[in-house]
Design a protein around this motif. Structure first.
Motif, PDB file in Angstrom:
ATOM      1  N   LEU A  12      -3.171 -28.633 -82.618  1.00 20.71           N
ATOM      2  CA  LEU A  12      -4.194 -27.581 -83.024  1.00 20.71           C
ATOM      3  C   LEU A  12      -3.896 -26.801 -82.112  1.00 20.71           C
ATOM      4  O   LEU A  12      -3.898 -27.377 -80.828  1.00 20.71           O
ATOM      5  N   LEU A  13      -3.457 -25.814 -82.862  1.00 22.91           N
ATOM      6  CA  LEU A  13      -3.393 -24.698 -81.459  1.00 22.91           C
ATOM      7  C   LEU A  13      -4.143 -23.792 -80.874  1.00 22.91           C
ATOM      8  O   LEU A  13      -5.669 -24.612 -81.184  1.00 22.91           O
ATOM      9  N   ALA A  14      -3.969 -23.912 -79.823  1.00 29.36           N
ATOM     10  CA  ALA A  14      -4.935 -23.253 -78.797  1.00 29.36           C
ATOM     11  C   ALA A  14      -4.824 -21.936 -78.894  1.00 29.36           C
ATOM     12  O   ALA A  14      -4.012 -20.799 -79.082  1.00 29.36           O
ATOM     13  N   ASP A  15      -6.485 -21.521 -78.190  1.00 31.32           N
ATOM     14  CA  ASP A  15      -6.578 -19.918 -78.592  1.00 31.32           C
ATOM     15  C   ASP A  15      -5.887 -19.559 -77.516  1.00 31.32           C
ATOM     16  O   ASP A  15      -4.869 -20.270 -76.465  1.00 31.32           O
ATOM     17  N   ASP A  16      -5.786 -17.786 -77.804  1.00 32.37           N
ATOM     18  CA  ASP A  16      -4.158 -17.411 -77.334  1.00 32.37           C
ATOM     19  C   ASP A  16      -4.978 -17.984 -75.941  1.00 32.37           C
ATOM     20  O   ASP A  16      -4.094 -17.314 -74.320  1.00 32.37           O
TER      21      ASP A  16
ATOM     22  N   GLY B  54       3.108 -12.475 -85.787  1.00 29.69           N
ATOM     23  CA  GLY B  54       4.774 -12.998 -85.533  1.00 29.69           C
ATOM     24  C   GLY B  54       5.119 -12.045 -86.057  1.00 29.69           C
ATOM     25  O   GLY B  54       4.308 -10.934 -86.703  1.00 29.69           O
ATOM     26  N   ILE B  55       6.081 -12.209 -86.386  1.00 30.56           N
ATOM     27  CA  ILE B  55       7.222 -10.661 -86.396  1.00 30.56           C
ATOM     28  C   ILE B  55       7.866 -10.690 -88.078  1.00 30.56           C
ATOM     29  O   ILE B  55       8.557 -10.391 -88.327  1.00 30.56           O
TER      30      ILE B  55
ATOM     31  N   LEU C 140       5.854 -20.337 -84.358  1.00 31.96           N
ATOM     32  CA  LEU C 140       5.199 -19.613 -85.817  1.00 31.96           C
ATOM     33  C   LEU C 140       5.358 -17.603 -85.126  1.00 31.96           C
ATOM     34  O   LEU C 140       5.480 -17.129 -86.182  1.00 31.96           O
ATOM     35  N   PHE C 141       5.784 -17.371 -83.488  1.00 36.94           N
ATOM     36  CA  PHE C 141       6.380 -15.971 -83.761  1.00 36.94           C
ATOM     37  C   PHE C 141       6.744 -15.720 -84.783  1.00 36.94           C
ATOM     38  O   PHE C 141       7.414 -14.367 -84.878  1.00 36.94           O
ATOM     39  N   PHE C 142       8.346 -16.414 -85.713  1.00 41.01           N
ATOM     40  CA  PHE C 142       8.870 -16.296 -85.851  1.00 41.01           C
ATOM     41  C   PHE C 142       8.988 -16.512 -88.109  1.00 41.01           C
ATOM     42  O   PHE C 142       9.454 -15.602 -88.677  1.00 41.01           O
ATOM     43  N   THR C 143       7.385 -16.895 -87.645  1.00 43.73           N
ATOM     44  CA  THR C 143       7.375 -17.332 -89.633  1.00 43.73           C
ATOM     45  C   THR C 143       6.101 -16.884 -90.268  1.00 43.73           C
ATOM     46  O   THR C 143       5.568 -16.929 -91.165  1.00 43.73           O
TER      47      THR C 143
END
Lengths: 447, 462
Positions: free
Chosen positions: A162-166, A223-224, A209-212
């Motif tokens: 799972l994705l970690a928090d920022d 993301g962008i 995720l940054f691109f999608t």
């Protein structure tokens, strides 16, 4: 009397040795002049190095800031798809729940309780809340997707990444091995994270995720993609409007326009328009396109029209220069063979001028691609999560996305902003290089 | 049928009619072998037919788009009660807006106001009728004009002259777009500014020294009057432009001199693209750099020196703006230097002057008008620059000459006043247009002077 004599004598002496002293004086001054020359060159060199230095600092600064954004940390969590935790009715494991039940299930509780199971020693409420903060809130959506895609998972126990928090992400990107608190991670969280890391439950992955993904309030999910689609839609409009109009205007002014005051006025107008601040075009868009014509706010259609008007002068000026450079013998030969003015222009002048026109168009498009200010005026600054698919959808573009993220207080957005800048700069560099390439190729052909 | 679909259909029809025109002309000629008897080529007939199909249709579409909302609104208002019709224009537009929203949304239970619902239904009907009418009319026009022109084809028909004059007219109208853009800018800015000056006196705006564009909710609230004295904004703009020019002017000019007079070809091939990169970087990137790298650096340095530096100082924005303008100054100065005849330079060198003496005493004075023009253009660029100052210069309207203090500029205030929610008629919004007018006039003046200087100077040597 004596005075006069003295000056007379002096003059005589001077005259006597004038040849000598002049060369001396020149020799003496030569040293000074040469050192002045050297100093002047040094100043010139300093000026150029200042430019180089600035480019280097800018790129190094943005590059180092952007680097972390391309990687993200993921945490492995054993998720138990417990029917009770999910509060799925009926809790009988034999019955397959329908879609409706799955949609309404309590996934956030499932994530929470699974996480608590991994740290059975944590009981205090505050600690539990801190523990939950380690994961991105997207976790529950991820397991929801998993369960709705495959209901057989119910009742099973699965290890998921799972994705970690920022905050956790930036903690891992700093020096974390000591297990001490830093930034927004407290001592306890640091300890748990160290535990997780030592047990191999933390992984650094490339940030796709940054691109999608589109924009999000959560830095780890932002993301962008939305901004990129908005940019593409806007650029399509800019190209579709400014290229044909710009080239036609240039052809008219160079090949057909009579030399009179009217033509002069158009010329002066285009030159002045090229130097009007871009923000004023935004005012035009707001007052005329949105308030009078009633086009939708924030739409890439309006943004595209405004940017086209802005890039038109660039394209017209470049196209005119390129058309002017076509040798007159071509025109005369074509006319001599019986071609009409229009045939000369469209079939002979235009193809020969095309490389130059394309170069100017690419430069104009690059300008439009990096422009922000007029788009703020027409409301393209909105927070937009959906990817725009239509010219009238609310959209945002890359530079505006950069502006929005740069304004954001969350520190994790700093890296995102820099990364978005890198993507934008990459596009611009590609465009500029292709323009230079076209130009050099054109120059070779012309010679 | 939506406008997008309609445009697509018109485009397809236009392409088709090109083919129809070609075939028809060949038929009139009596076969491919007989084309030589025709006045014009089949392609020219095709082009003419395509114009006849596309142009009237697109023109009608545009006209319809302008007229339709007006007609529908008046029909809608007529259908409403006299009571509603008597509402003030602002209330009426609110009422109509409600109806429009109801008509657009699929939820019928948005409001329980039966009158509005009925009106919304009526609006829907009107819109549907208009859409059918529009599509029908436009398609019939396109087809009819194609039939008409095709029926006129004969051997002596000069399709070439006709299609070429239409093309020429299209080219002309494209070149007039620039004029319409300027007019549009002028009109939109001027019109809104005039409205602004109705509520705020122009003297207060031009010479007032307090800028706090608030509009009171209640009359008794603190600072209810709202002050629109733009002097602090002009001063801030000047300050930042001045800082930018103190960097860009010497560096840009020296770069141009060194590159054009001293540099080896290798250095030139490296330095020119470097300058192009600097010129091509979007302003928002410079703004980010100014706000997050340069400003903290200046603040820390200032604190180390014991100076009181605002976190959003004019200096940070000015320096970065200067860097942004360097390539602009250097490329324009380069042009000016290159326009000086070679004979002047060679004459001076032959007289024994060193290169720097030649540059300082011969080249620069000869190129001075061009360089002044370049500097003026650079100043106009600095004044109109938006993103760097929006991100790095702050909002505080201080009247100060201290480069370490926070100042605000005209462009920053335009952005602040116009982003976010706004009502179009409040002085706060209109003030942005007044500022835009000032900006437009100033930069236009600078450009006109600069272009005049440059042009006059060029005539001397040509």
């Amino acid at each position: 009397m004596t005075n006069q004599l003295k000056t007379g004598q002096k003059a005589l002496n001077m005259n006597d040795s004038s040849m000598h002293s002049n060369t001396d004086r020149i020799k003496k001054s030569l040293k000074k002049r040469n050192s002045k020359e050297k100093r002047f060159r040094l100043w010139g060199r300093l000026a150029i190095s200042f430019g180089f230095l600035m480019v280097a600092i800018l790129f190094a600064d943005i590059g180092t800031k952007a680097y972390p954004a391309f990687f993200q940390h993921w945490i492995k969590v054993d998720i138990e798809f417990n029917r009770q935790w999910l509060s799925i009715e009926p809790s009988d494991s034999a019955v397959r729940p329908d879609m409706q039940a799955l949609k309404q299930a309590n996934y956030s509780a499932t994530v929470k309780k699974s996480l608590y199971q991994m740290f059975p020693s944590i009981t205090a409420r505050g600690d539990k809340r801190d523990l939950m903060k380690l994961l991105s809130y997207s976790a529950e959506f991820k397991i929801e997707d998993l369960v709705t895609a495959n209901p057989d998972l119910l009742g099973q126990r699965v290890s998921l990444w799972l994705l970690a928090d920022d905050d956790v992400d930036s903690y891992f990107k700093s020096d974390f091995t000591a297990g001490q608190s830093s930034g927004r991670i407290n001592d306890k969280q640091a300890m748990w994270l160290k535990q997780l890391f030592d047990s191999g439950a933390v992984e650094k992955r490339f940030n796709t995720l940054f691109f999608t993904n589109s924009d999000s309030r959560e830095p780890e999910l932002a993301g962008i993609r939305g901004a990129l689609s908005g940019t593409i839609l806007t650029m399509i409009i800019v190209l579709a409007i400014s290229f044909p109009i710009g080239v036609s205007a240039a052809l008219y002014l160079e090949e057909f326009a009579p030399k009179n005051r009217w033509t002069d006025m158009i010329e002066v107008n285009i030159n002045n328009l090229a130097a009007v601040p871009s923000i004023v075009f935004g005012l035009l868009g707001l007052a005329v396109l949105i308030n009078i014509f009633g086009l939708p706010r924030s739409a890439s259609l309006v943004g595209g029209i405004v940017l086209s008007l802005m890039t038109l002068p660039t394209i017209i000026i470049a196209s005119r220069a390129s058309i002017k450079a076509v040798p007159n013998s071509i025109r005369e030969a074509a006319i001599g063979l019986g071609a009409s003015d229009m045939q000369v222009t469209l079939e002979h002048v235009l193809p020969m001028a095309m490389p130059g026109i394309l170069t100017g168009t690419i430069i104009g498009l690059a300008q439009a691609l990096g422009e922000t200010a007029p788009l703020l005026m027409i409301g393209m600054v909105a927070f937009i999560v959906d990817v725009p698919t239509n010219f009238t959808d609310a959209a945002t573009v890359m530079p505006v996305q950069i502006y929005l993220w740069a304004d954001s207080p969350e520190s994790a957005f700093l890296a995102k902003t820099s990364a978005a800048i890198l993507v934008l700069l990459a596009f611009l560099l590609i465009m500029n290089f292709s323009a230079t390439f076209l130009r050099s190729k054109f120059e070779k052909n012309g010679q | 049928m939506t406008s997008t679909a309609l445009i697509l259909i018109i485009t397809l029809l236009t392409l088709g009619s090109y083919w129809v025109g070609m075939q028809r002309s060949i038929k009139v000629a009596g076969g491919v072998s007989q084309i030589k008897n025709m006045h014009s080529l089949p392609q020219q007939f095709g082009l003419l037919t395509a114009f006849c199909c596309g142009l009237p249709a697109l023109f009608l579409l545009l006209l319809w788009g302008i007229v339709e909302p007006i007609i529908i609104q008046s029909l809608l208002v007529d259908s409403l009660d006299a009571q509603v019709q008597a509402l003030s224009s602002a209330d009426l537009s609110l009422y109509l807006n409600d109806i429009r929203i109801m008509a657009d949304s699929t939820l019928s239970e948005l409001s329980n106001d039966g009158v509005k619902q009925q009106a919304a239904l009526y609006l829907q009907v009107l819109k549907d009728q208009a859409s059918i009418l529009k599509s029908g009319l436009i398609l019939i026009t396109a087809l009819a004009s194609v039939m008409f022109i095709a029926s006129r084809f004969k051997l002596s028909f000069s399709a070439r002259a006709l299609s070429e004059s239409v093309t020429k007219f299209l080219f002309l109208s494209c070149s007039v777009v620039a004029i319409f853009t300027t007019l549009g800018i002028l009109m939109s800015v001027l019109f809104e500014s005039l409205q602004f000056f109705k509520s705020v006196s122009s003297l207060d705006f031009l010479f007032g020294t307090t800028w706090s564009p608030q509009i009171a909710m209640r009359s008794d609230q603190v600072g209810s009057s709202g002050a629109f004295g733009a002097v602090p904004l002009f001063a801030g703009t000047m300050l930042i432009s001045f800082i930018a020019m103190t960097i860009a002017a010497p560096v840009g000019l020296l770069t141009a001199i060194y590159l054009s007079q001293y540099a080896s070809p290798t250095l030139r091939t490296i330095a020119k693209p470097m300058l192009e990169i600097l010129a091509g970087i979007p302003t928002v990137v410079y703004g980010f750099f100014a706000a997050l790298t340069v400003a903290p650096f200046i603040r820390d340095t200032g604190e180390a020196l014991g100076l009181n530096v605002a976190s959003e100082s004019a200096l940070a924005a000015g320096i970065v703006m200067g860097v942004m303008i360097i390539p602009f100054v250097s490329s324009l100065s380069d042009d000016a230097l290159n326009a000086v005849p070679k004979a002047l330079k060679e004459g001076s060198l032959a007289m024994g002057a060193t290169e720097s003496e030649t540059i300082k005493k011969i080249l620069l004075p000869a190129a001075l008008p061009g360089i002044i023009g370049a500097m003026l253009l650079a100043v106009s660029r600095a004044i109109g620059e938006t993103m760097i100052v929006v991100m790095a210069a702050g909002m505080a309207a201080n009247l100060t000459a201290n480069p370490l203090a926070a100042v605000t500029t005209v462009t920053v205030q335009i952005v602040t006043l116009l982003t976010g929610d706004q009502e179009f008629d409040s002085p706060k919004t209109l003030a942005a247009f007044a500022l835009g007018l000032m900006l437009f006039v100033t930069t236009l003046l600078l450009n006109v002077i600069a272009l005049k200087v440059v042009r006059k100077y060029r005539e001397q040597y040509d």
